[in-house]
Design a protein around this motif. Structure first.
Motif, mmCIF file in Angstrom:
data_model
loop_
_atom_site.group_PDB
_atom_site.id
_atom_site.type_symbol
_atom_site.label_atom_id
_atom_site.label_comp_id
_atom_site.label_asym_id
_atom_site.label_seq_id
_atom_site.Cartn_x
_atom_site.Cartn_y
_atom_site.Cartn_z
ATOM 1 N N VAL A 8 12.170 3.000 6.846
ATOM 2 C CA VAL A 8 11.552 1.952 7.668
ATOM 3 C C VAL A 8 10.744 2.648 8.742
ATOM 4 C CG1 VAL A 8 12.014 0.089 9.290
ATOM 5 C CG2 VAL A 8 13.392 0.324 7.227
ATOM 6 N N GLU A 13 7.625 5.424 14.343
ATOM 7 C CA GLU A 13 8.480 6.163 13.409
ATOM 8 C C GLU A 13 7.651 7.081 12.512
ATOM 9 O OE1 GLU A 13 9.346 2.863 14.067
ATOM 10 O OE2 GLU A 13 10.979 3.662 15.283
ATOM 11 N N PHE A 16 7.571 10.448 14.080
ATOM 12 C CA PHE A 16 8.927 11.000 14.060
ATOM 13 C C PHE A 16 9.229 11.640 12.700
ATOM 14 C CE2 PHE A 16 13.332 11.351 15.157
ATOM 15 C CZ PHE A 16 14.111 10.828 14.139
ATOM 16 N N TRP A 17 8.963 10.913 11.621
ATOM 17 C CA TRP A 17 9.262 11.404 10.276
ATOM 18 C C TRP A 17 8.248 12.446 9.787
ATOM 19 C CZ3 TRP A 17 13.894 11.048 8.284
ATOM 20 C CH2 TRP A 17 14.746 9.995 8.708
ATOM 21 N N ARG A 37 13.322 10.099 25.346
ATOM 22 C CA ARG A 37 13.750 8.819 24.840
ATOM 23 C C ARG A 37 13.887 8.842 23.319
ATOM 24 N NH1 ARG A 37 8.689 7.557 26.738
ATOM 25 N NH2 ARG A 37 7.085 6.783 25.306
ATOM 26 N N PHE A 38 14.801 7.975 22.886
ATOM 27 C CA PHE A 38 15.098 7.866 21.465
ATOM 28 C C PHE A 38 15.784 6.544 21.246
ATOM 29 C CE2 PHE A 38 15.708 9.298 17.280
ATOM 30 C CZ PHE A 38 16.999 9.021 16.871
ATOM 31 N N PRO A 39 15.393 5.693 20.320
ATOM 32 C CA PRO A 39 14.320 5.880 19.341
ATOM 33 C C PRO A 39 12.929 5.944 19.979
ATOM 34 C CG PRO A 39 15.714 4.005 18.743
ATOM 35 C CD PRO A 39 16.092 4.425 20.117
ATOM 36 N N ALA A 40 11.951 6.262 19.147
ATOM 37 C CA ALA A 40 10.564 6.354 19.586
ATOM 38 C C ALA A 40 10.061 4.987 20.024
ATOM 39 C CB ALA A 40 9.709 6.896 18.448
ATOM 40 N N GLU A 87 25.519 14.338 20.678
ATOM 41 C CA GLU A 87 24.803 14.337 21.951
ATOM 42 C C GLU A 87 23.940 15.590 21.980
ATOM 43 O OE1 GLU A 87 27.131 14.597 25.574
ATOM 44 O OE2 GLU A 87 25.668 13.286 26.555
ATOM 45 N N GLY A 91 19.972 15.247 25.902
ATOM 46 C CA GLY A 91 20.534 13.990 26.407
ATOM 47 C C GLY A 91 20.749 12.891 25.388
ATOM 48 N N PRO A 92 19.746 12.558 24.557
ATOM 49 C CA PRO A 92 19.935 11.433 23.640
ATOM 50 C C PRO A 92 21.082 11.629 22.648
ATOM 51 C CG PRO A 92 17.611 11.963 23.823
ATOM 52 C CD PRO A 92 18.359 13.042 24.556
ATOM 53 N N LEU A 93 21.656 10.517 22.216
ATOM 54 C CA LEU A 93 22.682 10.517 21.176
ATOM 55 C C LEU A 93 21.995 10.276 19.841
ATOM 56 C CD1 LEU A 93 25.376 8.259 22.912
ATOM 57 C CD2 LEU A 93 25.189 10.742 22.967
ATOM 58 N N PHE A 94 22.346 11.041 18.852
ATOM 59 C CA PHE A 94 21.632 11.035 17.571
ATOM 60 C C PHE A 94 22.629 10.850 16.436
ATOM 61 C CE2 PHE A 94 17.564 12.189 15.624
ATOM 62 C CZ PHE A 94 17.916 12.533 14.334
ATOM 63 N N VAL A 95 22.394 9.864 15.585
ATOM 64 C CA VAL A 95 23.272 9.636 14.425
ATOM 65 C C VAL A 95 22.821 10.532 13.281
ATOM 66 C CG1 VAL A 95 23.867 7.951 12.624
ATOM 67 C CG2 VAL A 95 23.940 7.271 15.025
ATOM 68 N N GLN B 254 21.059 4.111 20.433
ATOM 69 C CA GLN B 254 21.781 5.391 20.515
ATOM 70 C C GLN B 254 23.300 5.170 20.507
ATOM 71 O OE1 GLN B 254 20.855 8.194 23.615
ATOM 72 N NE2 GLN B 254 18.679 7.658 23.596
ATOM 73 N N ARG B 256 25.012 4.309 23.039
ATOM 74 C CA ARG B 256 25.567 4.794 24.303
ATOM 75 C C ARG B 256 26.528 3.804 24.980
ATOM 76 N NH1 ARG B 256 24.120 9.208 27.132
ATOM 77 N NH2 ARG B 256 22.148 9.346 26.011
#
Lengths: 131, 392
Positions: A8, A13, A16-17, A37-40, A87, A91-95, B254, B256
């Motif tokens: 998607v 995005e 990003f990809w 920042r994340f997501p874009a 993490e 900073g951002p959290l990423f799955v 995220q 959070r």
């Protein structure tokens, strides 16, 4: 059909990809206040500036949580498989997924590092390995 | 803090619902004999009959998110002065706001869902609009999908931080089943002990089968009016005495707000607002209804809404405090885990029944005030229902 979920891609995005296809994980960093920042997206959630730059992350991170799927939802993902929240040092959290690890070895707080895996002809994924 | 006007305080004067257990068996064995609109219509007719109102008297209409507002209104031939489409708790809050503001004096709230018959997917490519949602781009490529997995990931971190064991978590499902066993409409009424809970398979580890809600067909409806009309029409009006809301949207994709604070700040803010507006305190609450798609919701709500200290939710549940006859019964109909998964709508009806004193075998004795707590997808809201309008 690869069995991987269809990609998607909204407006941001794509970039990003595209970077991921080149084996780079780049996120947007606000050119005004410096927040990552994340997501874009089009503006900085911290200061609302639309000045941005796509910067490569260091690739370092720490596991803040994870799960083990025991049920199948996608053809490409046969259980059991892990999904983690990392993490990033920025900073951002990423799955993502943790590779080359058994379920018993996984733990919250472990340090991880970015690796790229080409899973199909068209799809490269940023994943992480324990350091 | 603005205080509500007693004259215009909204009150529930009618509730209706479908026969969850019977329909569950029907769909499983033979197949559905109606659709989401059919369940909604049945619930509406029952609620309307209870209310004593004629259909023409209905001034406002709020429909739940799983059926079309227009089609529902067309089928029931409702042409209201004011309308909306909302999830359960927000539907009640908006109806109360409209009534308190004097925009309408009667509102019908209607929900219908045929998720079991049509095999609605809650994970994977067809879940919740799939590709239309931003999270699909940032979760699905890595195999991440479903709210269950998001709650599993949140609970995993909580267990790590707070030393909660899987056995302790299991007490949430075990306690709720005890309430369901006394509810003839509940779908799951077989006894559930902690060993059976632990023996059941993981869906997304650390959450197991009994940590997940049901997926079943059904409909729910409520009729709300202002206090004056309620006093005229209804022997035991149940007042929407207070409500509150707080969203946590920053860094939501995220995860959070879930992983780093379990929605706590939003729950605390919501609780303060509800209690203040309702002029009630924690000790006044006789039963707690928690939106429970998954068992972790209960522990997070007990802590976030400040019934217990952070980190003590598991211990509280494991002690039996949320069971029938406990210090604070939770989800007294069995909730989403054991009664029916009506996405919070069944919790509103149960609150009303408990406060009317018509909950039968599962009646919480001396029930005067019930709190509904919902944290779902980053939005937290709460409602205080009461048998009394409160002092102005």
């Amino acid at each position: 059909m690869t069995g991987y979920p269809d990609q998607v891609k909204g407006y941001y995005e794509e970039t990003f990809w595209d970077y991921i296809d080149q084996q780079e994980l780049r996120l947007q960093q606000c050119a005004d206040c410096g927040e990552w920042r994340f997501p874009a997206g089009p503006v900085c959630p911290a200061c609302l500036s639309d000045e941005l730059a796509w910067k490569a992350v260091s690739g370092e991170g720490e596991i803040v949580s994870y799960v083990v799927f025991r049920k199948q939802y996608f053809d490409a993902y046969e259980p059991p498989y892990n999904v983690a929240s990392i993490e990033l040092a920025e900073g951002p959290l990423f799955v993502s997924n943790i590779v080359d690890v058994s379920i018993d070895e996984l733990d919250i707080g472990q340090d991880v590092s970015l690796v790229f895996e080409t899973v199909t002809e068209d799809l490269t994924l940023p994943r992480f390995e324990l350091v | 803090m603005p205080s509500p006007s007693t004259q215009n305080l909204a009150a529930v004067i009618g509730v209706g619902e479908t026969d969850y257990a019977d329909d569950y068996d029907q769909v499983k064995e033979v197949g559905a004999n109606t659709d989401g609109y059919g369940y909604a219509a049945t619930a509406f007719k029952r609620a309307l009959a209870e209310s004593g109102l004629r259909r023409e008297r209905i001034g406002g209409l709020i429909v739940g998110p799983t059926i079309s507002y227009e089609r529902t209104a067309e089928l029931l031939s409702l042409n209201p002065r004011w309308s909306s489409q909302r999830i359960a708790g927000k539907a009640v809050i908006e109806a109360a706001l409209a009534i308190e503001a004097g925009a309408v004096d009667t509102v019908a709230l209607i929900y219908g869902n045929n998720q079991q018959s049509v095999d609605t997917q809650y994970g994977g490519p067809d879940a919740m609009g799939g590709e239309k949602y931003l999270s699909y781009a940032y979760y699905a490529p890595w195999g991440m999908t479903s709210q269950g997995a998001l709650y599993a990931m949140t609970m995993q971190r909580y267990m790590h931080e707070m030393d909660l064991t899987e056995r302790e978590l299991g007490h949430v499902a075990v306690a709720q089943r005890k309430h369901a066993q006394m509810n003839p409409k509940a779908i799951m009424r077989d006894p559930l002990d902690i060993d059976s809970y632990l023996d059941a398979r993981y869906i997304v580890e650390p959450l197991r089968l009994y940590d997940y809600c049901l997926v079943n067909d059904g409909g729910v409806a409520l009729i709300l009016t202002n206090s004056d009309l309620a006093a005229e029409l209804c022997e035991v009006p149940i007042y929407v005495r207070g409500f509150g809301q707080k969203d946590l949207n920053t860094d939501a994709t995220q995860l959070r707000p879930r992983l780093m604070e379990y929605y706590r700040s939003a729950q605390e803010a919501t609780a303060k607002q509800v209690f203040s507006r309702a002029d009630l305190e924690h000790e006044d609450i006789d039963a707690l209804q928690v939106y429970d798609s998954f068992s972790p919701h209960i522990i997070f709500a007990l802590e976030g809404f400040r019934f217990v200290d952070f980190g003590n939710g598991g211990e509280f549940v494991a002690s039996g405090a949320t069971e029938p006859e406990g210090e604070l019964p939770v989800n007294t109909s069995g909730g989403h885990l054991s009664e029916t998964y009506m996405q919070g709508w069944n919790h509103q009806v149960e609150a009303v029944r408990q406060l009317r004193g018509t909950a039968g075998d599962r009646q919480v004795s001396g029930c005067q005030n019930v709190l509904y707590a919902c944290s779902a997808v980053g939005k937290v809201h709460g409602i205080a229902y009461s048998a009394e309008a409160g002092v102005q």
